[in-house]
Structures are given as structure tokens and as C-alpha cells.
Design a protein around this motif. Structure first.
Motif, PDB file in Angstrom:
ATOM      1  N   ASP A  42      65.373  45.289  18.462  1.00  0.00           N
ATOM      2  CA  ASP A  42      66.606  46.087  18.315  1.00  0.00           C
ATOM      3  C   ASP A  42      66.258  47.509  17.904  1.00  0.00           C
ATOM      4  O   ASP A  42      67.052  48.425  18.064  1.00  0.00           O
ATOM      5  N   VAL A  43      65.083  47.636  17.301  1.00  0.00           N
ATOM      6  CA  VAL A  43      64.639  48.943  16.818  1.00  0.00           C
ATOM      7  C   VAL A  43      63.221  49.175  17.341  1.00  0.00           C
ATOM      8  O   VAL A  43      62.332  48.357  17.102  1.00  0.00           O
ATOM      9  N   VAL A  44      63.016  50.257  18.080  1.00  0.00           N
ATOM     10  CA  VAL A  44      61.667  50.584  18.559  1.00  0.00           C
ATOM     11  C   VAL A  44      61.212  51.852  17.840  1.00  0.00           C
ATOM     12  O   VAL A  44      61.888  52.880  17.896  1.00  0.00           O
ATOM     13  N   LEU A  45      60.074  51.740  17.136  1.00  0.00           N
ATOM     14  CA  LEU A  45      59.566  52.882  16.369  1.00  0.00           C
ATOM     15  C   LEU A  45      58.173  53.268  16.875  1.00  0.00           C
ATOM     16  O   LEU A  45      57.325  52.387  17.087  1.00  0.00           O
ATOM     17  N   TYR A  46      57.957  54.554  17.045  1.00  0.00           N
ATOM     18  CA  TYR A  46      56.620  55.045  17.371  1.00  0.00           C
ATOM     19  C   TYR A  46      56.140  55.906  16.216  1.00  0.00           C
ATOM     20  O   TYR A  46      56.787  56.903  15.872  1.00  0.00           O
ATOM     21  N   ASN A  47      55.030  55.492  15.620  1.00  0.00           N
ATOM     22  CA  ASN A  47      54.424  56.318  14.575  1.00  0.00           C
ATOM     23  C   ASN A  47      53.339  57.148  15.244  1.00  0.00           C
ATOM     24  O   ASN A  47      52.338  56.618  15.723  1.00  0.00           O
ATOM     25  N   THR A  48      53.554  58.446  15.284  1.00  0.00           N
ATOM     26  CA  THR A  48      52.828  59.280  16.235  1.00  0.00           C
ATOM     27  C   THR A  48      51.806  60.200  15.586  1.00  0.00           C
ATOM     28  O   THR A  48      51.857  60.468  14.395  1.00  0.00           O
ATOM     29  N   CYS A  49      50.934  60.709  16.437  1.00  0.00           N
ATOM     30  CA  CYS A  49      49.896  61.644  16.018  1.00  0.00           C
ATOM     31  C   CYS A  49      50.090  62.930  16.806  1.00  0.00           C
ATOM     32  O   CYS A  49      50.480  62.894  17.961  1.00  0.00           O
ATOM     33  N   SER A  50      49.809  64.051  16.169  1.00  0.00           N
ATOM     34  CA  SER A  50      50.007  65.342  16.831  1.00  0.00           C
ATOM     35  C   SER A  50      48.718  66.115  16.982  1.00  0.00           C
ATOM     36  O   SER A  50      48.734  67.244  17.445  1.00  0.00           O
ATOM     37  N   VAL A  51      47.621  65.501  16.554  1.00  0.00           N
ATOM     38  CA  VAL A  51      46.377  66.267  16.458  1.00  0.00           C
ATOM     39  C   VAL A  51      45.955  66.800  17.826  1.00  0.00           C
ATOM     40  O   VAL A  51      45.518  67.929  17.962  1.00  0.00           O
ATOM     41  N   ARG A  52      46.126  65.971  18.869  1.00  0.00           N
ATOM     42  CA  ARG A  52      45.851  66.438  20.222  1.00  0.00           C
ATOM     43  C   ARG A  52      47.058  66.134  21.106  1.00  0.00           C
ATOM     44  O   ARG A  52      47.809  65.200  20.850  1.00  0.00           O
ATOM     45  N   GLU A  53      47.190  66.909  22.173  1.00  0.00           N
ATOM     46  CA  GLU A  53      48.364  66.782  23.030  1.00  0.00           C
ATOM     47  C   GLU A  53      48.417  65.406  23.693  1.00  0.00           C
ATOM     48  O   GLU A  53      49.482  64.839  23.911  1.00  0.00           O
ATOM     49  N   HIS A  54      47.220  64.881  23.994  1.00  0.00           N
ATOM     50  CA  HIS A  54      47.120  63.611  24.717  1.00  0.00           C
ATOM     51  C   HIS A  54      47.950  62.506  24.051  1.00  0.00           C
ATOM     52  O   HIS A  54      48.685  61.777  24.710  1.00  0.00           O
ATOM     53  N   ALA A  55      47.856  62.409  22.719  1.00  0.00           N
ATOM     54  CA  ALA A  55      48.574  61.345  21.999  1.00  0.00           C
ATOM     55  C   ALA A  55      50.083  61.551  22.136  1.00  0.00           C
ATOM     56  O   ALA A  55      50.846  60.591  22.328  1.00  0.00           O
ATOM     57  N   GLU A  56      50.509  62.799  22.072  1.00  0.00           N
ATOM     58  CA  GLU A  56      51.945  63.070  22.186  1.00  0.00           C
ATOM     59  C   GLU A  56      52.452  62.726  23.583  1.00  0.00           C
ATOM     60  O   GLU A  56      53.571  62.235  23.748  1.00  0.00           O
ATOM     61  N   GLN A  57      51.603  62.968  24.598  1.00  0.00           N
ATOM     62  CA  GLN A  57      52.044  62.662  25.968  1.00  0.00           C
ATOM     63  C   GLN A  57      52.376  61.181  26.126  1.00  0.00           C
ATOM     64  O   GLN A  57      53.323  60.808  26.811  1.00  0.00           O
ATOM     65  N   LYS A  58      51.564  60.334  25.472  1.00  0.00           N
ATOM     66  CA  LYS A  58      51.832  58.890  25.555  1.00  0.00           C
ATOM     67  C   LYS A  58      53.225  58.589  25.011  1.00  0.00           C
ATOM     68  O   LYS A  58      53.952  57.766  25.551  1.00  0.00           O
ATOM     69  N   VAL A  59      53.573  59.254  23.908  1.00  0.00           N
ATOM     70  CA  VAL A  59      54.875  58.977  23.280  1.00  0.00           C
ATOM     71  C   VAL A  59      56.003  59.483  24.168  1.00  0.00           C
ATOM     72  O   VAL A  59      57.012  58.795  24.365  1.00  0.00           O
ATOM     73  N   TRP A  60      55.818  60.675  24.764  1.00  0.00           N
ATOM     74  CA  TRP A  60      56.864  61.166  25.671  1.00  0.00           C
ATOM     75  C   TRP A  60      57.102  60.162  26.784  1.00  0.00           C
ATOM     76  O   TRP A  60      58.246  59.895  27.166  1.00  0.00           O
ATOM     77  N   SER A  61      56.025  59.606  27.327  1.00  0.00           N
ATOM     78  CA  SER A  61      56.217  58.685  28.449  1.00  0.00           C
ATOM     79  C   SER A  61      56.899  57.391  27.982  1.00  0.00           C
ATOM     80  O   SER A  61      57.776  56.867  28.650  1.00  0.00           O
ATOM     81  N   ARG A  62      56.548  56.894  26.793  1.00  0.00           N
ATOM     82  CA  ARG A  62      57.239  55.703  26.260  1.00  0.00           C
ATOM     83  C   ARG A  62      58.735  55.992  26.070  1.00  0.00           C
ATOM     84  O   ARG A  62      59.587  55.167  26.360  1.00  0.00           O
ATOM     85  N   LEU A  63      59.034  57.197  25.570  1.00  0.00           N
ATOM     86  CA  LEU A  63      60.443  57.538  25.311  1.00  0.00           C
ATOM     87  C   LEU A  63      61.221  57.621  26.624  1.00  0.00           C
ATOM     88  O   LEU A  63      62.386  57.219  26.697  1.00  0.00           O
ATOM     89  N   GLY A  64      60.548  58.114  27.670  1.00  0.00           N
ATOM     90  CA  GLY A  64      61.190  58.168  28.991  1.00  0.00           C
ATOM     91  C   GLY A  64      61.595  56.771  29.450  1.00  0.00           C
ATOM     92  O   GLY A  64      62.703  56.549  29.960  1.00  0.00           O
ATOM     93  N   GLU A  65      60.698  55.802  29.240  1.00  0.00           N
ATOM     94  CA  GLU A  65      61.009  54.415  29.636  1.00  0.00           C
ATOM     95  C   GLU A  65      62.195  53.888  28.817  1.00  0.00           C
ATOM     96  O   GLU A  65      63.080  53.207  29.344  1.00  0.00           O
ATOM     97  N   LEU A  66      62.200  54.210  27.520  1.00  0.00           N
ATOM     98  CA  LEU A  66      63.289  53.706  26.668  1.00  0.00           C
ATOM     99  C   LEU A  66      64.632  54.319  27.045  1.00  0.00           C
ATOM    100  O   LEU A  66      65.686  53.687  26.892  1.00  0.00           O
ATOM    101  N   ALA A  67      64.602  55.551  27.567  1.00  0.00           N
ATOM    102  CA  ALA A  67      65.865  56.193  27.970  1.00  0.00           C
ATOM    103  C   ALA A  67      66.530  55.360  29.061  1.00  0.00           C
ATOM    104  O   ALA A  67      67.749  55.161  29.060  1.00  0.00           O
ATOM    105  N   LEU A  68      65.701  54.840  29.985  1.00  0.00           N
ATOM    106  CA  LEU A  68      66.254  53.990  31.053  1.00  0.00           C
ATOM    107  C   LEU A  68      66.821  52.707  30.456  1.00  0.00           C
ATOM    108  O   LEU A  68      67.926  52.275  30.776  1.00  0.00           O
ATOM    109  N   ARG A  69      66.042  52.111  29.525  1.00  0.00           N
ATOM    110  CA  ARG A  69      66.476  50.840  28.935  1.00  0.00           C
ATOM    111  C   ARG A  69      67.784  51.005  28.156  1.00  0.00           C
ATOM    112  O   ARG A  69      68.636  50.108  28.158  1.00  0.00           O
ATOM    113  N   LYS A  70      67.927  52.129  27.518  1.00  0.00           N
ATOM    114  CA  LYS A  70      69.098  52.316  26.659  1.00  0.00           C
ATOM    115  C   LYS A  70      70.396  52.418  27.478  1.00  0.00           C
ATOM    116  O   LYS A  70      71.484  52.209  26.950  1.00  0.00           O
TER     117      LYS A  70
END
Ligand code: SAM
Ligand code: SF4
Length: 597
Positions: A42-70
Motif C-alpha cells: 500500500d506504501v512504496v518507499l524509495y530511500n535514495t542516494c544523490s551522490v551520483r546521477e546514476h542512482a537517481e536515474q534508477k529512482v526516476w524510472s521506478r517512479l515512472g512505473e508507479l505513475a502508471l500503477r497509480k
């Protein structure tokens, strides 16, 4: 309002792993349950890292998938925690309206109330939409403003914010069955160094040292729960310094310290204000803290720490490391570059010669292969930092050769918004050159790792058994009746016991070229769908005190469950470069393991 089922995925460093553990305990105590499968949450949480862009890109793509699900599950609550939330702020809500909750790393104590608000608001919106009977009814796309920006709070009332965060650490839920024998303990939050490429001082705030009594107490509670290996965490862990005289009590808590003032001149490597020292001021230095934990918590069989800063690493610390047998002879001490010119642009505050002086001094104190206790060293390098020339890069290669790391984390420079470097220095090293330098440095390090590994062959070493190897996990996944979610932790039923084996040590999928030598940790949720036949020889993995990965087979009739979370003697027979292969010698059955509890 009933608490929900939470899926929590962690990206990035050990600090984030620890934050996720604390958040998990906090939410569990409030009635939330956790699932390894995001589809059932019911709750999806991403605990994220900002040190390099690569890690943030993964989160953006996960959020894109969740937008469809929502679109079909409007009640779903989505949260972004950690450094990315802190760094992006309101821009993240704007770019991804699917996000309901954002919570920076300095605000995690507030997560339960943010989540509670978000769950209430979303369920009210869903009820409202149902009464309209149309999927696109007003309100269903409304977003929650449950985030409080933390930067201002942190800077204006540092003491109060740090005290609340301290409560989060103090309330750490430690269950005898919910760990794998090893744990992180934070000793310092934040960072004051402001290396020009780094977001950490902005996302995690000013350096604050935790009171030593709290740290020792946390180690005792972990030991009571069966943890036998503790890794102390700080961005510049050796700069830990707690000034008792400056403390102000607030509701039983101690006001955080302003920061380290430990400086020493060439040739003098002692802190003059140690607890036993002059001046009347009582200070607990990092050396004091190590000694206290070692002496006051003998059930901790291994004590280690990351990450060390090459400047101001006193002989007092090295002496304690040499004198206290349960402190691991391992240092992770990033160099970042072998070029003095670049070290200056990076604002690292040391030269290559000073870095090497430290390594030589540390080895003089601690490298004793003749008694089976070599000092192993890991490093970090950034390639392609602005203006890096071939000559600068050659200097980094020379440093890697000279330093003889057991492994290195090599990163391509990633310009990060908000840092000094992105504003001052154009990112002028082309991507193909960054990649080539990354691969070249990695190849060089791999050769050195193989040489360092060879020094262990024929010797018997103590190995902390972490779990069943990733190879075994893959076999188990293939044999599983239902596929486990790709991103979730996995657990095996071995010998009738359900074991979480979510610490993968031999197959990091990231592009920084660590060769899998760091731990990826997933959700601690147990999943007993997967079973390994008892009679098969199971490949196990563990680490030496110097953090070298060792694989060995669990000999019949011994059961893997009897080994995990214990220190065992393993004879090293072979060297795979970044890992060793060995044979388990008669196991130390007398040692307690969390499995027994
Ligand atoms: N505090 C540690 C230290 O400086 O010793 C390091 C912590 S930092 C989170 C981990 C590593 O990420 C750094 O050592 C550095 O190599 C790398 N890193 C940090 N910022 C980076 C950037 N903008 N681009 C590439 N690598 C970066
Ligand atoms: Fe970042 Fe430098 Fe602090 Fe490490 S010491 S966290 S690299 S600013």
C-alpha cells in the motif's frame, strides 16, 4: 486508520542502509508490515542516494512505473526518502506528481506522521472519487504536501533536529531474529568537509557526533541480540570527537557538538585533549570510543569502521587498533586522485605525499602478515574530474600501484547540482574518456587485488560467515515454485530454518567497478518459499577481518544455519582476484550465533 503494508527499497551507501533499518523498525513498531513485493504494497518507499546521477536515474524510472500503477490504484502512497528528496525538494513533486511523501535524511524521525497524513488523505480522495463514479473525478490526482524542507530547520535549530534524530537511533528496534549477525552503528551524522564534487554536506547537513554513551549502549543492545560484528559509520569516521564539557542536557539528551577541532602538525599524531589528557576538558576521541566499545562490549567479535579520512588520522587510533585484538585491521580510506593539482580542486586538504605517509604509518603499526593479521586497505577514486589530463590520470594509476589496495571503488565524475564543482568547473572530460579511464584503473586494480589475494593462499584466516553465496541464491531462485521479485530480498529454508540471505556479496550490478566487493542489502523481510535440499553442499560466503570475501562449501553433515553469523576458521586454497576460495576447518561450535536465539 490502519497502518499499511510497506515496500522499502534502498539505494546507495551504508548510511542509507542503516537509515532504512531504523525506518523499518520505527514503522513496524507502529503496526506497519513489510513486503518484499512492491506489487502487494500500500506504501512504496524509495530511500535514495544523490551522490551520483546514476542512482537517481534508477529512482526516476521506478517512479515512472508507479505513475502508471497509480492510475488504477489511486490509494497507493509513494514516498521518496533520503538525499534525493532533500536535494530535489519541491521540484521532485512537480516532476513526479505520483509522489505523496518526501522526507530528507535529517527528517526521518518525522516519517510516521508524514505517512499517516498521506494515507488518510489518499483514502479520503479515493472515497471522494468513488462517490463521483468516474476514474477522473476531481481530487484523485491531488498530491500531498507532506514534506517539510529540512535544510532551514537543520541550520536554524541544529540541536533540536539532531536530538529528534538521535531519538530515532536510540529507539532502534533490535530483534534477536532479524539480523544476520552484523550491524551498522552511526557515530557521526553529516559532513563538514565540502569536497567540491560532493552533495553530502548539503543533503545530510553539518557534522554532529553522537554521545559515546549512546553508541556504547547501542552496541551492547546489538550484542545482547546476538550481533557479533559492528561497523561504525561516519563520513569521516576518524574525526569523531565528543566534547563532554560543551554538552547541554535537553530532555535527557546531549546537545550535539559543533564539529571536530582535532588538528595536528607534521610529526605529531596525537590529540592533546583525549579524555585522560591535559586541559581539564573531557573529550572522547575516536581512539577513546574504539577502546570503550572494544572493552565494554566483549561479545562484539569484530569492530570495524568506515569511511576514514586520510587527514588527521592519529597514532592514538592506530595504537588502539594494534592493541585491541577484536578491532579489524581494515581501512577504507578514499584518495580520490593521485594528482595534487586535482586534490586541490577537489578541496580534499591533503597531498599525495601526505596520503602515502598515512598509509605507510598505518602499515607500520598494523600490517603483520606473519601473525596472520595483515592490514588491508580499500580506496575510492574519481576519474574524469574536470580538467583531468592524461598526466593526472597516470598519477592516479601510480598511486593505485603504490597503495596496493585490496579493492577500489572507482567512480566516473558525476556533476551534482548544488556542489561547488558544477558551478566552478565545466564537466570537460568526455564520457568515452571517463569510461576508458574507469576501465583502465579497474583493470590495474584487479591485477593488484589478485596479487594481494595471493598473499592469503595457504594461510588459515578467520571468516565471519555472512550467508549463502549469491551463486546458491541463483540456484534456489531457479528451483523456486514462484519467482521471487527481482528487487526483493531472498530467504532460503535450509535444514528446516528460514534464513534471510539478502546480503549479496559477489555480484554488484552497478557500474562503478567495485567487482561486487560491497554489500547490497535488500529488505529484511523473510520469505520461506525457497528451499534447498539439506543433503546438497551449499556454497557459503563470508569476510576476513580485512573485508576480503571468502567462499567455501558447507561440509556435510554441518548445516549452513549453524555457521551463519559466526566467525569460523577457513584455510585459503585459491584466489579468484576479488575473492578467495577456502575450506572450512573444524568449526567453532562454542561461539554463540543469532540462529541459536
Ligand atoms: N566521506 C567519504 C570520503 O570522502 O572519504 C566518501 C563518501 S562519498 C558518499 C562516497 C564516494 O563517492 C566518494 O569517496 C567519491 O569517490 C564518490 N563520489 C562522491 N561524489 C561524487 C561525484 N560527484 N561523482 C563521482 N563520484 C563521487
Ligand atoms: Fe563528501 Fe568529502 Fe564529506 Fe566524503 S568527506 S562525504 S566526499 S564532502
Amino acid at each position: 486508520m490502519p497502518a499499511g503494508r510497506v515496500y522499502l527499497e534502498t539505494f546507495g551507501c551504508q548510511m542509507n542502509e542503516l537509515d532504512s533499518e531504523l525506518v523499518t523498525g520505527q514503522l513496524r513498531s507502529l503496526g506497519y508490515s513489510f513486503t518484499p513485493d512492491p506489487a502487494t504494497a500500500d506504501v512504496v518507499l524509495y530511500n535514495t542516494c544523490s551522490v551520483r546521477e546514476h542512482a537517481e536515474q534508477k529512482v526516476w524510472s521506478r517512479l515512472g512505473e508507479l505513475a502508471l500503477r497509480k492510475q488504477t490504484e489511486p490509494g497507493l502512497v509513494v514516498g521518496v526518502l533520503g538525499c534525493m528528496a532533500e536535494r530535489e525538494g519541491d521540484a521532485l513533486f512537480k516532476r513526479m506528481p505520483v509522489v505523496d511523501v518526501m522526507c530528507g535524511p535529517g527528517e526521518l524521525d518525522r516519517l510516521p506522521s508524514l505517512l499517516d497524513n498521506a494515507l488518510r488523505t489518499r483514502s479520503a480522495l479515493v472515497a471522494e472519487a468513488a462517490s463521483y463514479q468516474y476514474a477522473d473525478a476531481p481530487g484523485t490526482s491531488a498530491r500531498e504536501f507532506a514534506l517539510q524542507g529540512s535544510t532551514s530547520r537543520r541550520s536554524s535549530t541544529l540541536a533540536a533536529a539532531a536530538d529528534n534524530l538521535e531519538l530515532l537511533d536510540l529507539s532502534r528496534a533490535i530483534s534477536p531474529t532479524d539480523h544476520s549477525g552484523t550491524a551498522y552503528v552511526r557515530i557521526t551524522r553529516g559532513c563538514n568537509k565540502f569536497c567540491t564534487y560532493c552533495v553530502v554536506p548539503f543533503t545530510r547537513g553539518a557534522e554532529v557526533h553522537r554521545p559515546p554513551d549512546h553508541i556504547v549502549d547501542e552496541c551492547k543492545r546489538l550484542a545482547d541480540a546476538g550481533v557479533i560484528e559492528v561497523t561504525l559509520l561516519g563520513q569521516t569516521v576518524n574525526h569523531y570527537r565528543f566534547e563532554h564539557g560543551a554538552a547541554v542536557l535537553i530532555d535527557g539528551l546531549v546537545q550535539p557538538q559543533k564539529g571536530r577541532v582535532y588538528t595536528h602538525k607534521d610529526g605529531v599524531h596525537e590529540d592533546p585533549y583525549r579524555s585522560s589528557g591535559a586541559g581539564g576538558e573531557r573529550v572522547t576521541t575516536f581512539a577513546d570510543l574504539l577502546a570503550r566499545i572494544h572493552d565494554e562490549v566483549p561479545a562484539i567479535k569484530r569492530l570495524r569502521f568506515v569511511t576514514s579520512y586520510p587527514r588527521s588520522f592519529g597514532d592514538d587510533i592506530l595504537t588502539v587498533m594494534r592493541e585491541k585484538p577484536r578491532i579489524c585491521r581494515y581501512l577504507h580510506v578514499p584518495a580520490q586522485s593521485g594528482s595534487d593539482r586535482l586534490l586541490k580542486l577537489m578541496n580534499r586538504g591533503y597531498t599525495v605525499a601526505e596520503y602515502l605517509e598515512f598509509l605507510d604509518r598505518a602499515r607500520a603499526f598494523l600490517h603483520q602478515p606473519e601473525i596472520g593479521r595483515p592490514l588491508t586497505v580499500a580506496g575510492d577514486f574519481i576519474v574524469g574530474f574536470p580538467t583531468e589530463t592524461d598526466e593526472d590520470f597516470e598519477a592516479s594509476k601510480a598511486l593505485v600501484r603504490r597503495a596496493r589496495y585490496k579493492n577500489c571503488f572507482i567512480f566516473k565524475y558525476s556533476p551534482r547540482p548544488g556542489t561547488v564543482a558544477i558551478d566552478k568547473f565545466p564537466d570537460d572530460v568526455p564520457e568515452n574518456i571517463k569510461r576508458r579511464r574507469n576501465n583502465e584503473l579497474l583493470a590495474l586494480q584487479n591485477d593488484i587485488s589478485a596479487e594481494v589475494g595471493q598473499e592469503f593462499v595457504g594461510h588459515t584466516v578467520e571468516v565471519f560467515v555472512e550467508g549463502i553465496s549469491r551463486r546458491e541464491q541463483k540456484v534456489a531462485r531457479r528451483q523456486a515454485p514462484a519467482p521471487a521479485p527481482a528487487s526483493a530480498g531472498i530467504a532460503l529454508t535450509v535444514g528446516g530454518k528460514s534464513l534471510s540471505v539478502d546480503r549479496a556479496v559477489d555480484a554488484c550490478g552497478d557500474d562503478h567497478g567495485c567487482g561486487g566487493t560491497h554489500i547490497e542489502s535488500d529488505t529484511p523481510e523473510l520469505d520461506d518459499r525457497l528451499a534447498v535440499p539439506e543433503e546438497r553442499r551449499i556454497q557459503m560466503s563470508g569476510r576476513t577481518e580485512g573485508d576480503v570475501i571468502v567462499f567455501f562449501d558447507c561440509p556435510a553433515p554441518q548445516k549452513p544455519a549453524e555457521l551463519i553469523g559466526r566467525v569460523q576458521n577457513v584455510r585459503i586454497d585459491g584466489n579468484g582476484g576479488l575473492s578467495l576460495k577456502g575450506t572450512l576447518l573444524a568449526s567453532k561450535r562454542h561461539e554463540s550465533s543469532f540462529i541459536d536465539r
